[in-house]
Design a protein around this motif. Sequence first.
Motif, PDB file in Angstrom:
ATOM      1  N   HIS A  37      -4.659   1.457  14.076  1.00  0.00           N
ATOM      2  CA  HIS A  37      -6.346   0.568  14.572  1.00  0.00           C
ATOM      3  C   HIS A  37      -4.698   0.139  16.030  1.00  0.00           C
ATOM      4  O   HIS A  37      -5.259   0.533  17.156  1.00  0.00           O
ATOM      5  CB  HIS A  37      -7.001  -0.022  14.089  1.00  0.00           C
ATOM      6  N   THR A  38      -4.936  -0.116  15.890  1.00  0.00           N
ATOM      7  CA  THR A  38      -4.106  -1.730  17.189  1.00  0.00           C
ATOM      8  C   THR A  38      -3.186  -0.666  17.686  1.00  0.00           C
ATOM      9  O   THR A  38      -3.642  -0.328  19.203  1.00  0.00           O
ATOM     10  CB  THR A  38      -3.061  -2.631  16.528  1.00  0.00           C
ATOM     11  N   TRP A  39      -2.631   0.146  17.233  1.00  0.00           N
ATOM     12  CA  TRP A  39      -1.474   1.530  17.820  1.00  0.00           C
ATOM     13  C   TRP A  39      -2.019   2.074  18.382  1.00  0.00           C
ATOM     14  O   TRP A  39      -2.222   2.579  19.876  1.00  0.00           O
ATOM     15  CB  TRP A  39      -0.640   1.754  16.344  1.00  0.00           C
ATOM     16  N   SER A  40      -3.255   2.629  18.040  1.00  0.00           N
ATOM     17  CA  SER A  40      -3.976   4.152  18.968  1.00  0.00           C
ATOM     18  C   SER A  40      -5.272   3.679  20.039  1.00  0.00           C
ATOM     19  O   SER A  40      -5.417   4.346  20.746  1.00  0.00           O
ATOM     20  CB  SER A  40      -4.875   4.814  18.004  1.00  0.00           C
ATOM     21  N   GLU A  83       0.602  -1.411   0.266  1.00  0.00           N
ATOM     22  CA  GLU A  83       0.262   0.104  -0.009  1.00  0.00           C
ATOM     23  C   GLU A  83       1.348   1.345  -0.192  1.00  0.00           C
ATOM     24  O   GLU A  83       1.794   0.984   0.271  1.00  0.00           O
ATOM     25  CB  GLU A  83      -1.158  -0.135   1.547  1.00  0.00           C
ATOM     26  N   GLN A  84       0.099   1.954  -0.283  1.00  0.00           N
ATOM     27  CA  GLN A  84       0.702   3.560  -0.642  1.00  0.00           C
ATOM     28  C   GLN A  84      -0.017   4.457  -0.543  1.00  0.00           C
ATOM     29  O   GLN A  84      -0.967   4.504  -1.243  1.00  0.00           O
ATOM     30  CB  GLN A  84       2.275   3.876  -0.965  1.00  0.00           C
ATOM     31  N   GLY A  85       0.291   5.726   0.278  1.00  0.00           N
ATOM     32  CA  GLY A  85      -0.969   6.972  -0.022  1.00  0.00           C
ATOM     33  C   GLY A  85      -0.097   7.803   1.591  1.00  0.00           C
ATOM     34  O   GLY A  85       0.296   7.793   2.566  1.00  0.00           O
ATOM     35  N   THR A  86      -0.838   9.135   1.500  1.00  0.00           N
ATOM     36  CA  THR A  86      -1.016   9.625   3.097  1.00  0.00           C
ATOM     37  C   THR A  86      -1.609   8.357   3.834  1.00  0.00           C
ATOM     38  O   THR A  86      -2.482   8.079   3.487  1.00  0.00           O
ATOM     39  CB  THR A  86      -1.808  11.071   2.588  1.00  0.00           C
ATOM     40  N   LEU A 108      -4.446   6.295   3.590  1.00  0.00           N
ATOM     41  CA  LEU A 108      -4.923   4.956   3.773  1.00  0.00           C
ATOM     42  C   LEU A 108      -5.489   5.008   5.218  1.00  0.00           C
ATOM     43  O   LEU A 108      -6.157   2.634   5.107  1.00  0.00           O
ATOM     44  CB  LEU A 108      -2.751   4.283   4.590  1.00  0.00           C
ATOM     45  N   VAL A 109      -5.752   5.429   5.575  1.00  0.00           N
ATOM     46  CA  VAL A 109      -6.421   4.917   6.637  1.00  0.00           C
ATOM     47  C   VAL A 109      -8.246   4.359   6.281  1.00  0.00           C
ATOM     48  O   VAL A 109      -8.813   3.279   6.399  1.00  0.00           O
ATOM     49  CB  VAL A 109      -6.500   5.974   7.898  1.00  0.00           C
ATOM     50  N   ALA A 110      -8.837   5.529   5.324  1.00  0.00           N
ATOM     51  CA  ALA A 110      -9.871   5.612   4.816  1.00  0.00           C
ATOM     52  C   ALA A 110      -9.653   4.028   3.679  1.00  0.00           C
ATOM     53  O   ALA A 110     -10.482   4.004   3.647  1.00  0.00           O
ATOM     54  CB  ALA A 110     -10.229   6.937   3.876  1.00  0.00           C
ATOM     55  N   ALA A 111      -8.702   4.048   3.346  1.00  0.00           N
ATOM     56  CA  ALA A 111      -8.538   2.342   2.448  1.00  0.00           C
ATOM     57  C   ALA A 111      -9.468   1.150   3.441  1.00  0.00           C
ATOM     58  O   ALA A 111      -9.201   0.341   2.532  1.00  0.00           O
ATOM     59  CB  ALA A 111      -7.813   2.298   1.958  1.00  0.00           C
ATOM     60  N   GLU A 112      -9.235   1.371   4.760  1.00  0.00           N
ATOM     61  CA  GLU A 112      -8.973  -0.019   5.964  1.00  0.00           C
ATOM     62  C   GLU A 112      -8.401  -1.439   5.427  1.00  0.00           C
ATOM     63  O   GLU A 112      -8.592  -1.931   4.903  1.00  0.00           O
ATOM     64  CB  GLU A 112     -10.347   0.051   5.387  1.00  0.00           C
TER      65      GLU A 112
END
Lengths: 558, 537
Positions: free
Chosen positions: A551-554, A532-535, A539-543
């Motif tokens: 998600h795990t991190w936060s 994957e690549q992007g901002t 990337l969050v939106a791309a799920e």
Amino acid sequence: MKSLPTATGRECWTVVRALLRPRRKQAALAVLVLVAAAALGLAGPLLLGEIVDRIDDDRAASSITAPALGLLAAALGEAVLFALGLILISKLGQPILATLRERVVARALKLPAEQVERGGRGDLLSRLGDDIAVLSEAVVEAIPPLAAASLTLALTFVGLATIDPRLTLAALLVVPVQLWALRWYAKKAGPAYAAERRISGERAQAILDVVGGAKTIRALGLQPTALPRVEARSLSSVAAVVRTIRISTHFSSRLNLAEFVGTASTLVMGYFLVKSDSITVGAATAAALLFIRTFDQFNIVLGTIDEANRALAALARLVGVLQVPEPPPPVPHPGAHVSLDKIRHAYDDGPVVLHDVDLHIEAGERVAIVGVSGSGKTTLAKVVARFHTPTSGTVDVGHVALVTQEVHVFAGPLADDLRLAAPNATDAQLQAALDAVDADWAKLDAVVGHGGVELTPAQAQQIALARLHLADPKIAVLDEATAEAGSAGARVLERAADTVLQGRTALVVAHRLTQAARADRIIVLDAGRVVEQGTHDQLVAAEGAYAALWHTWSQDRA
Amino acid sequence: MTGAALLRGVLRAHRRRVALAATLLGAHQGFEALVPVVVGAAIDDAVAPSDGSALLLWVGLLAVLFAFLSTAYREGARAEERARETAAHALRMQVMERVVDPRGGGEAGLMPGQLLSVATADVDASAGVIAGLAYGTGVVVALVAGTIVLLVTSLTLGLTVLVGLPVIVWAGGRLGALLSRRAAGQQAEAADASGVAADLVTGLRVLQGIGAADTAAERYRVASQSSLRATLGAARAEIALGATAVLVGGLAVAGVAFVGGRLALEGEISLGELIAAAGITQFLVGPLSRLAWVGGLLARARGSATRLAEVLSAPPAVPAPTTPTSLRLESPPKVSVGTLEVPGGALFGVVTDAPEALLAALARESSEAVVTVDGVALAAMDPAAARATVVVAPHEATLLSGTVRDNVPGAADAALEAAAATDVIAALPDGLDTELADAGSSLSGGQRQRIALARALATQAPVLVLHDPTTALDAATEARVAAAMRQARAGTTTILVTTSPLLLAACDVVAHVRDGRVKTASHAELLADATYRETVA
């Protein structure tokens, strides 16, 4: 990639000869002076023979005054010339040794780190420490007396010839015995001493493991695994030394045989020559004394041959370092962009860790690489930083510097450490670099590292970032440079990294995703492929993979 | 313990071999002193009168003498080397054992490089006392035997040498000392070039990362050149001493020739005796100049033994109790450290502004805070037992060279699984039996950290303290570790000193320590506190 090589005798000689060539005249002068000293040494026994003859002729008591004074003068002359010759030799040998060790260290500093670590850093450390020490000691303590003793031995035959050539002939009977002893010794000694040096290197590594990991060993009660390793290495080094002493003492017994053969044959020849009135009793005495005098020279040869052999083995290990080809210097392009095309990489015969990765970073762009452990992040970072030449693919990178989580603070004043990155930096520039990384605790004149103040991993990493700032590369690669410190320290380091990366193209490997989130672009690696690549927002939106990681991190943070 | 006491101990421990070596090397020198006597007698008795059968006899005697001296040297040198190497090995192991002694403090304030040099160079130099003694005995025997032979030959000649030689040697020694003192002045500026090289190579990756290899090489060159100047000075000193020995020998032989020649002319001694006297005087130069070498060996041994003794008698970090209390654990132990109370069986998180002091107390590396386990103070327990009860895994994931299996005793599958180390091992060429080169420096930080964590979990210690065990792991892997922690430590007590939210969220309870004040709650509850949130973010 193998561990470091050891040079052959011929290869060592080529290197030494090249070092000697510019100092040919100096070498010739030294040998000349030593020859003169050894020649004066012969005067002693010859003058004693003269005294014996005058006594034999029952001359007046005053007749022996002149040869006795001659003895005095010869002793004085010999001592002075001997000292002069040896000083010339040391003035010749020491600078050569210094040049050699400087070359070896310079090369060692350019060796691929992987190769150094393959053989154990202890191996290289023992080459640069022990082996250089052994060689230096030999250049001071073994080579000059060895040279002087060999000359004296050779001149003894000349001295005997001045009395009667047939005496030389008799004394020459020692030569086959000595050659036989030497041939045997040369065959046995080389491998034994080489093994001894190698084992001593392994022992150093085992000891370093224990002293470096002492805290861990105590904490986890690992003594039962750690100590037997050192014990085994130490015992095998004892065995190796005992093996070499067996060889050198065996050699000494054979040389004793040569001494006996020489003394006996000189006596017997003297007997026949005196009987046939060819020489006087005094001359026969001088001949015997000349020969006995060589015993101490033999002892010197014996006493130093051990050291000389160890030195040769050490030399082979040092020249071995020089034989590792210097990796070709990278040709950075003048720009600040990064272009990687179709990068494929495998370590040696290992599995492929990067599969056809393309990476293009524009000047001034900040790219973060994320992915689980083992996805190839570090390998990609090292390809960009020119630490690895990829198995295939093209790399086009400008002036680049790399900071990893591996910390080392160089011993000495902190200013000296920082100047490794920028040799000509002023104190003000150094201070500015420390300010940039918020190292308010740091003082330029503080002695740090080995033997100085021990820095915490986070402080050491701040220094690493300050060095990066001073090195001022167009492109900076940070490989988990903020990882060591735990969350609290990591934030200080992240701030420092942000400052240092300003105005540079940057590639940041980060598992602290807050750092990734601030990047212009995020690249997600999985099993050596870009998945994957992007901002961050894209990337969050791309799920996808990144979103899951984020998600795990936060989840437990607020 | 002082250096001298240590050296006495070395000699005592190896007295049989040392005595054997000294006897044989002494005998060797005695036999060598006899060679000129036999040669002189052969000339006097066989060569001068042209007596063929006497010649055969003397040559035969010479052969026997050589057989003796050769055997004595060979066996003596071997005995000496064996004694010295065995002694060095024993000292080396003592240093190693002291360094990893459970009472701690074994590093004696030294860095690894310095300890390596103590365990190799200083150990070897200290064991050198054996060489000094054995070869020194040889020198003394040679000098005494030579003097006796001279005295027996002629009282006048013997006394001349006996009085004259020490005077010349003394004068020579003064001259040598004067010359070498001048040279040694330059040694003050000696830089430890080899230390510089070791330091630079240890930081190899760091240097290469910032492209500083050339600058570093230049720095070494400066150190090497300054060390070159110092060695040249030292070499001049050594050469001056050697030349003085040559001079002393020459002067002595000239003196003997002059005095002995007159005696021979007066018929007081025979020609053979004169030759023997000159030969012995010539021979004595060797042992005399070796005297300085032996002195150097002994001085070096004393210097090194002092450094060695400092390490061996380094005060322990914590005192060991005279009558240790033993602790019988039946259920997961509860632990108290200062004001912190950790319930038995808990997975207990600690977020603190002073982690080092807490960890040092738990690890028995300092005795500032009182630590109790089920009410028994760790300080009252045997240090080894205390460390086995409370295991503190340091944050630095230092692995030992050897295989992974060597590093994770028992290689418990459960521990490897919980530490997410199974993937690491699967990726290694020989799995658990892969040799880790150079203490695992070929592994990535994350791989090392997971193996180290597995090693800590595999101890199954009643109380395990982990310090930031997951800093090098990515979030996904860290989450796996956090989830597996409880299962891996079931039935025991675990203290996690960390700021990782993933690990803290997995804890039963978390203590937030700030400026000595403790607040205990769950991670989720503590997140309401702004300082806490900031610390773990």
